[in-house]
Motif scaffolding. Structure first.
Motif, PDB file in Angstrom:
ATOM      1  N   GLY A 105     -13.529   6.788  -3.844  1.00 30.22           N
ATOM      2  CA  GLY A 105     -13.342   5.345  -4.006  1.00 30.22           C
ATOM      3  C   GLY A 105     -11.917   4.850  -3.834  1.00 30.22           C
ATOM      4  N   ASP A 106     -10.979   5.714  -3.480  1.00 34.92           N
ATOM      5  CA  ASP A 106      -9.578   5.320  -3.345  1.00 34.92           C
ATOM      6  C   ASP A 106      -9.320   4.785  -1.931  1.00 34.92           C
ATOM      7  N   PRO A 107      -9.039   3.497  -1.777  1.00 31.73           N
ATOM      8  CA  PRO A 107      -8.846   2.918  -0.441  1.00 31.73           C
ATOM      9  C   PRO A 107      -7.482   3.227   0.174  1.00 31.73           C
ATOM     10  N   ASN A 108      -6.638   3.932  -0.569  1.00 35.83           N
ATOM     11  CA  ASN A 108      -5.303   4.264  -0.073  1.00 35.83           C
ATOM     12  C   ASN A 108      -5.151   5.743   0.262  1.00 35.83           C
ATOM     13  N   ALA A 109      -6.268   6.428   0.441  1.00 40.44           N
ATOM     14  CA  ALA A 109      -6.227   7.864   0.746  1.00 40.44           C
ATOM     15  C   ALA A 109      -6.765   8.117   2.157  1.00 40.44           C
ATOM     16  N   LEU A 110      -6.067   8.974   2.889  1.00 39.82           N
ATOM     17  CA  LEU A 110      -6.483   9.378   4.228  1.00 39.82           C
ATOM     18  C   LEU A 110      -6.438  10.886   4.346  1.00 39.82           C
ATOM     19  N   MET A 111      -7.291  11.446   5.194  1.00 36.61           N
ATOM     20  CA  MET A 111      -7.262  12.878   5.482  1.00 36.61           C
ATOM     21  C   MET A 111      -7.328  13.086   6.984  1.00 36.61           C
TER      22      MET A 111
ATOM     23  N   ALA B 221       0.834  -1.193   0.000  1.00 33.47           N
ATOM     24  CA  ALA B 221       0.000   0.000   0.000  1.00 33.47           C
ATOM     25  C   ALA B 221       0.867   1.241   0.000  1.00 33.47           C
ATOM     26  N   ASN B 222       0.625   2.116  -0.933  1.00 33.38           N
ATOM     27  CA  ASN B 222       1.264   3.427  -0.981  1.00 33.38           C
ATOM     28  C   ASN B 222       0.184   4.440  -0.641  1.00 33.38           C
ATOM     29  N   LEU B 223       0.159   4.858   0.615  1.00 30.26           N
ATOM     30  CA  LEU B 223      -0.925   5.706   1.101  1.00 30.26           C
ATOM     31  C   LEU B 223      -0.653   7.183   0.822  1.00 30.26           C
TER      32      LEU B 223
ATOM     33  N   LYS C 181       4.564  -1.404   9.154  1.00 28.26           N
ATOM     34  CA  LYS C 181       4.396  -2.102   7.876  1.00 28.26           C
ATOM     35  C   LYS C 181       2.916  -2.172   7.463  1.00 28.26           C
ATOM     36  N   SER C 182       2.165  -1.153   7.891  1.00 26.84           N
ATOM     37  CA  SER C 182       0.797  -0.975   7.417  1.00 26.84           C
ATOM     38  C   SER C 182       0.782  -0.299   6.058  1.00 26.84           C
ATOM     39  N   ALA C 183       1.920   0.292   5.690  1.00 26.06           N
ATOM     40  CA  ALA C 183       2.060   0.943   4.386  1.00 26.06           C
ATOM     41  C   ALA C 183       3.514   0.879   3.968  1.00 26.06           C
ATOM     42  N   ASP C 184       3.735   0.723   2.663  1.00 23.40           N
ATOM     43  CA  ASP C 184       5.103   0.753   2.137  1.00 23.40           C
ATOM     44  C   ASP C 184       5.627   2.181   2.085  1.00 23.40           C
ATOM     45  N   SER C 185       4.724   3.110   1.763  1.00 26.69           N
ATOM     46  CA  SER C 185       5.114   4.517   1.703  1.00 26.69           C
ATOM     47  C   SER C 185       3.903   5.385   2.012  1.00 26.69           C
ATOM     48  N   VAL C 186       4.171   6.588   2.467  1.00 24.52           N
ATOM     49  CA  VAL C 186       3.113   7.567   2.735  1.00 24.52           C
ATOM     50  C   VAL C 186       3.569   8.905   2.173  1.00 24.52           C
ATOM     51  N   THR C 187       2.767   9.489   1.300  1.00 18.23           N
ATOM     52  CA  THR C 187       3.063  10.815   0.779  1.00 18.23           C
ATOM     53  C   THR C 187       2.096  11.810   1.401  1.00 18.23           C
ATOM     54  N   PHE C 188       2.536  13.060   1.523  1.00 16.24           N
ATOM     55  CA  PHE C 188       1.746  14.068   2.218  1.00 16.24           C
ATOM     56  C   PHE C 188       1.454  15.254   1.304  1.00 16.24           C
ATOM     57  N   GLU C 189       0.281  15.847   1.513  1.00 17.04           N
ATOM     58  CA  GLU C 189      -0.049  17.097   0.828  1.00 17.04           C
ATOM     59  C   GLU C 189      -0.701  18.033   1.824  1.00 17.04           C
TER      60      GLU C 189
END
Length: 319
Positions: free
Chosen positions: A84-90, A27-29, A56-64
């Motif tokens: 619908g994107d299961p790899n997006a968090l806010m 997962a690349n969140l 190890k819940s995510a391979d990478s996390v990018t921020f905006e």
């Protein structure tokens, strides 16, 4: 076992603290932080990102970062870009609920998918070191004499520090409508304004002011908790005869349109991250109180908090 049944069981185990070592798909969140760098949402999002990677819940996390309007600008962008994107968090929290109540933006948090409440934190009010005022009593005295002369600096309109400032005014006999509140798009801007003497008094979470308080650049004069918080040597407003108590919680939501199975998996990833050493260290470093809540309980909490904040803001003439 059906996939949806398995994921529901996984989420239940996670909530109980018994999450097994599951091999998830890579997962690349993506993490939307609807505020400028330097504030509570920013530090929460980046701490959670580090914890997700460590666990190890995510391979990478990018921020905006996308600040403004109590998070409403970032909220709208997140909603439109990630359906619908299961790899997006806010990142979000009580401040966003207050901003929605006051600003009535076209996109509401109710259009997204609740994932988890993470922490709670109380607001601390500070004075710049060279302020002519030394205590909250001094500020209140001036507020009574000339409400407009006291500039309150903090987060966006509707933030918990904005609500607290209005409640302080009301509690000492000053109409809330008369407070001179200066909102900022992020914690960094608020800190700069306080240090520069551009506001009389500033409010935010203790973690945002801690280094400046410890360096003697700010003086903490009150905290919005009901009783003193361990590790924070700041008198409560109630101790000083001001009947105000309000907390600021933070959490994360997922994109609009997630399936129940996708929500369960994303929730399990976040819960696993909160068990990591990185997250536990962040709680201690920032004096955050852990307040993990997921699933239906989190849904119901958000609904209750919306109603409670709306009632408080109506009484204070803010909504």
């Amino acid at each position: 076992m059906r996939r949806d049944t398995f994921l529901k069981s996984l989420a239940a185990l996670a909530a109980a603290g018994a999450l097994p070592n599951v091999a998830w798909a890579n997962a690349n969140l993506k993490m939307m932080i609807p505020a400028n760098p330097g504030g509570g949402w920013d530090s929460t999002g980046r701490a959670l990102g580090e914890a997700l990677r460590e666990a190890k819940s995510a391979d990478s996390v990018t921020f905006e970062n996308k600040g403004g309007a109590a998070g409403a600008i970032g909220l709208a962008q997140f909603y439109n870009a990630n359906k619908g994107d299961p790899n997006a968090l806010m990142v979000m929290g009580a401040v966003m609920l207050g901003g929605i109540i006051t600003g009535k933006p076209p996109v509401s948090i109710t259009q997204l998918t609740p994932i988890a409440r993470l922490t709670t934190e109380y607001n601390v009010f500070v004075l710049p070191a060279n302020s002519p005022f030394k205590t909250m009593k001094d500020v209140v005295e001036q507020l009574k004499k000339d409400p407009g002369s006291v500039k309150w600096g903090g987060g966006s309109r509707g933030s918990t520090e904005h609500i607290a400032a209005a409640q302080i005014a009301q509690s000492v006999g000053v109409p809330a409508s008369k407070i001179n509140y200066v909102p900022f798009r992020g914690g960094g801007e608020a800190v700069a304004a306080i240090l520069g003497g551009n506001v009389t008094i500033g409010g935010s979470g203790f973690s945002e002011f801690q280094q400046y308080i410890e360096a003697g650049k700010m003086q903490a004069v009150g905290i919005t908790s009901g009783q003193r918080v361990k590790g924070i040597d700041v008198p409560t407003l109630k101790e000083q005869g001001i009947g105000v108590e309000i907390g600021n919680w933070r959490g994360v939501f997922g994109a609009a349109g997630l399936t129940p199975a996708q929500r369960d998996e994303l929730t399990a990833r976040v819960v696993k991250a909160t068990k990591s050493k990185a997250w536990q260290d962040a709680l201690v470093k920032n004096n955050w109180t852990p307040a993990l809540l997921t699933g239906k309980a989190f849904d119901e909490f958000v609904d209750r908090d919306f109603s409670s904040l709306r009632a408080t803001m109506v009484r204070a003439g803010m909504a």
